[in-house]
Scaffold this active site. Structure first.
Site, PDB file in Angstrom:
ATOM      1  N   GLY A  63      26.333 -24.984 -15.524  1.00 35.56           N
ATOM      2  CA  GLY A  63      26.494 -23.522 -16.319  1.00 35.56           C
ATOM      3  C   GLY A  63      27.476 -23.835 -17.409  1.00 35.56           C
ATOM      4  O   GLY A  63      28.295 -24.840 -17.715  1.00 35.56           O
ATOM      5  N   GLY A  68      35.542 -21.317 -19.464  1.00 33.93           N
ATOM      6  CA  GLY A  68      35.870 -22.354 -18.563  1.00 33.93           C
ATOM      7  C   GLY A  68      34.054 -23.176 -18.318  1.00 33.93           C
ATOM      8  O   GLY A  68      33.382 -23.368 -18.975  1.00 33.93           O
ATOM      9  N   ASP A 183      33.940 -11.042 -12.931  1.00 33.98           N
ATOM     10  CA  ASP A 183      32.188 -11.182 -13.248  1.00 33.98           C
ATOM     11  C   ASP A 183      31.243 -11.306 -11.961  1.00 33.98           C
ATOM     12  O   ASP A 183      30.826 -11.764 -11.403  1.00 33.98           O
ATOM     13  CB  ASP A 183      32.888 -12.905 -13.702  1.00 33.98           C
ATOM     14  CG  ASP A 183      31.703 -12.572 -14.822  1.00 33.98           C
ATOM     15  OD1 ASP A 183      30.719 -11.518 -15.461  1.00 33.98           O
ATOM     16  OD2 ASP A 183      31.384 -13.870 -15.147  1.00 33.98           O
TER      17      ASP A 183
END
Length: 683
Positions: A63, A68, A183
């Protein structure tokens, strides 16, 4: 403009935590995966991948995100695969702030690691390298809710309620640890085959009350799920609950409630149409509406939302009776149904009729808390949840019957005589003991709210005009209720009978459904521009805006939307619902809004700032009038008579101008306009 930050790559199909053999990031991804060696990392021909602290071998990226790095890793010590994510975007952290950023990430990792809940992904470890803080999490054998919605588009209400309830349980544990997820979205919710739900991806989590974290000046998170307050302030637990509300909506309706690819677009759509339509939500409607309150102080808290979801699921609850979110709190000016729905963004349906719900409880004078205010919204949730008949009851919607005030018979020219007309007006007045008038709340000198919405205090030329009209209609001031409207929703307020009149900088336009009486004031047209911007320097006149194709911000639904392109100007897309939104963007140096078009009377109130200035006016005027629904002849006759009387009183009209506008516009009384004879031919 605000940019988009899809941390964790959870917004698309699949997610970074799903399955033991997750898919790698797409070949087109912009994320640069780390190739430099880490502190404690090693590589050999048999193990060519970087190894963190001699234990976690980074196998493949699973991902990407703006904040990050997400990897599938092999835990050499326990011989298992894990998900590992770095909490810092190392490219976005300046060298001088590296130490502080590391310390902050270290604290966050420690807090996240302490969260233990079946609906929250398990954190195995926290690891720190020279320039990164990693959290090591369980790699789950489950698909994401995003995948599920991609396959099925919509979910049945019971299943959506179950998933939402489990996510809520996870959030309660997260918030109890003073952590904010930031999120919440379908890509960060995993759903196992047995129905168990796990909230994942804490890569951009933060502490409650921490300094707002941004990347290159942008709001962190996924734009369609960002709460309105994040655009101007930091995250709170209520921000996570907003995102849950968006997710619930998406599950049952098959689309997002507020469209837009970037943060500013989403926020503009929220401002324009804050009440999304719910066609299929059924008993979930009160929950979703309560979670999507634009004011975070009025949004459902976790305890109330939990009780409501348990009611939907039919589970016993020890909580107090759930709060109905079908009606707005007492201090909101009016239930605000928005225009008819479009595919995206969706607009709001009318709320249930008064007869469908029991009366709201009186407010407890001893309760001043936010939680107490929420519980005072209405106790009708039990009824709303247990009866399907009230799911989508339209307020005032019938079989298309005509208004009571459509009376036949001859009417006298002044609107005061004639038996048929007199009777029609008596019937209208009896049906409307309170006169609801739509006004704007953000226009100094014209119509500006004073204090809180609940106080109902406004000041300005339009407000004085409103009271004069109301008094001529034989309403006392105490019987006048002001309802805030915008350029984008004022017509829908009239059509849906949320207001009786609109006297808020309303431009005269012909319409089959809306009628106008006026003008009672004529404003000039102009632009407000940013002074000495880096991109455009000093903008001296409007011709620069045309030749350089500078995007101009104006209100959706205003005449400028139609007229400016015809004059050669370029408009930004999409247009917001209010001029106030444009002006906020103009005053911010973090956006690409450099010019706002509006009436000189509106712009003058904002031209006091040292960072903006007004350009010379352009040709044309904006005619302000009183608007009402078509098919209300008795009301129109009365308003025509009232406006005519006000315009005939020249000293009184001049007094209103001197009181409200003269000091702002810095010009003498412009003169009383003439009432349009086509609008009121015999007045």
């Amino acid at each position: 403009m605000q940019g988009e930050d899809r941390a964790g790559a959870g917004g698309g199909s699949g997610g970074p935590w799903a399955g033991s053999t997750p898919q790698p990031a797409g070949s087109g991804a912009a994320q640069q995966w780390p190739t430099a060696s880490f502190h404690g990392a090693s590589s050999t021909p048999d193990h060519p991948h970087a190894v963190i602290e001699g234990r976690y071998e980074l196998v493949e990226p699973i991902g990407s995100g703006g904040m990050g790095e997400v990897w599938k890793a092999h835990d050499r010590r326990l011989r298992r695969f894990v998900a590992i994510k770095g909490l810092l975007d190392r490219n976005a952290v300046a060298a001088g702030s590296q130490a502080a950023a590391m310390q902050r990430a270290r604290r966050e990792a420690e807090a996240i690691a302490k969260i233990e809940h079946p609906n929250v992904v398990t954190v195995h470890d926290q690891v720190e390298t020279d320039n990164q803080v990693w959290i090591v999490m369980k790699l789950l054998d489950a698909g994401s809710l995003a995948d599920l919605l991609h396959e099925q588009r919509v979910l049945a209400v019971p299943r959506a309620a179950d998933i939402g309830h489990q996510v809520l349980q996870g959030l309660r544990a997260v918030h109890a640890a003073s952590v904010l997820h930031r999120d919440v979205k379908p890509g960060n919710v995993l759903v196992r085959d047995d129905g168990h739900v796990v909230l994942v991806d804490f890569g951009i989590a933060t502490f409650e009350g921490a300094t707002p974290l941004t990347r290159s000046g942008n709001v962190i998170g996924t734009p369609p799920y960002q709460a309105p307050e994040l655009f101007f302030s930091g995250p709170t637990p209520a921000s996570d609950l907003w995102a849950l509300g968006v997710t619930l909506y998406e599950m049952v309706e098959g689309s997002l409630p507020f469209g837009g690819r970037e943060s500013w677009e989403v926020q503009a759509n929220i401002e324009q149409s804050p009440h999304p339509v719910l066609r299929y939500a059924g008993p979930l409607a009160p929950v979703i509406q309560g979670l999507l309150r634009t004011n975070p102080d009025e949004r459902l808290d976790t305890s109330t939302a939990d009780s409501m979801l348990r009611e939907v699921l039919g589970a016993p609850s020890n909580a107090a009776p759930a709060v109905a979110a079908m009606q707005p709190p007492e201090h909101e000016s009016e239930p605000v149904p928005a225009p008819e729905p479009t595919p995206e963004p969706a607009f709001a349906p009318a709320p249930p009729s008064a007869s469908a719900l029991p009366a709201a409880p009186k407010k407890d004078p001893r309760s001043g808390s936010r939680k107490g205010a929420k519980r005072a919204v209405a106790v009708a949730l039990a009824v709303a949840l247990l009866t399907t008949a009230g799911w989508l009851v339209a307020n005032g919607a019938g079989s298309g019957g005509k208004d009571k005030d459509k009376a036949s018979g001859a009417a006298s020219p002044d609107g005061r005589g004639g038996d048929a007309e007199t009777q029609a007006w008596k019937e209208w007045k009896k049906a409307h003991p309170q006169l609801k008038i739509g006004v704007k709340a953000d226009q100094r000198g014209l119509s500006l709210r004073k204090g809180k919405v609940s106080e109902g205090k406004y000041a300005g030329f339009d407000i004085d005009m409103a009271y004069k009209v109301a008094r001529d209609l034989r309403y006392e001031d105490k019987d006048v209720k002001f309802v805030e409207v915008t350029s984008g929703n004022r017509d829908s307020h009239l059509k849906r009978k949320a207001v009786d009149l609109v006297i808020a900088s309303y431009t005269m336009r012909e319409s089959a459904e809306i009628e106008f009486v006026g003008p009672y004031y004529e404003a000039g047209r102009g632009f407000l521009v940013r002074k000495n911007s880096v991109k455009h320097g000093e903008i001296k006149d409007s011709s620069y805006l045309m030749t350089k194709k500078v995007e101009v911000c104006t209100a959706d639904g205003s005449t400028y939307e139609t007229d400016l392109p015809l004059l050669g100007f370029t408009l930004m897309k999409p247009l917001p619902a209010t001029y106030q939104y444009c002006l906020k963007q103009l005053l911010s140096d973090k956006t690409n809004v450099y010019a706002v078009a509006s009436d000189d009377a509106v712009l003058a109130g904002y031209a006091q700032s040292d960072t903006v200035e007004m350009l010379d006016p352009i040709d044309g005027t904006e005619k302000y009038g009183v608007a009402m629904r078509s098919g209300t002849p008795a009301l129109k006759k009365k308003v025509c008579s009232a406006v005519a009387a006000i315009l005939e009183d020249t000293p009184g009209w001049n007094s209103m101008y001197q009181k409200n506008l003269a000091s702002l516009l810095k010009k003498p009384t412009p003169g009383v306009p003439d009432l349009d004879p086509k609008v009121c031919p015999e007045s």
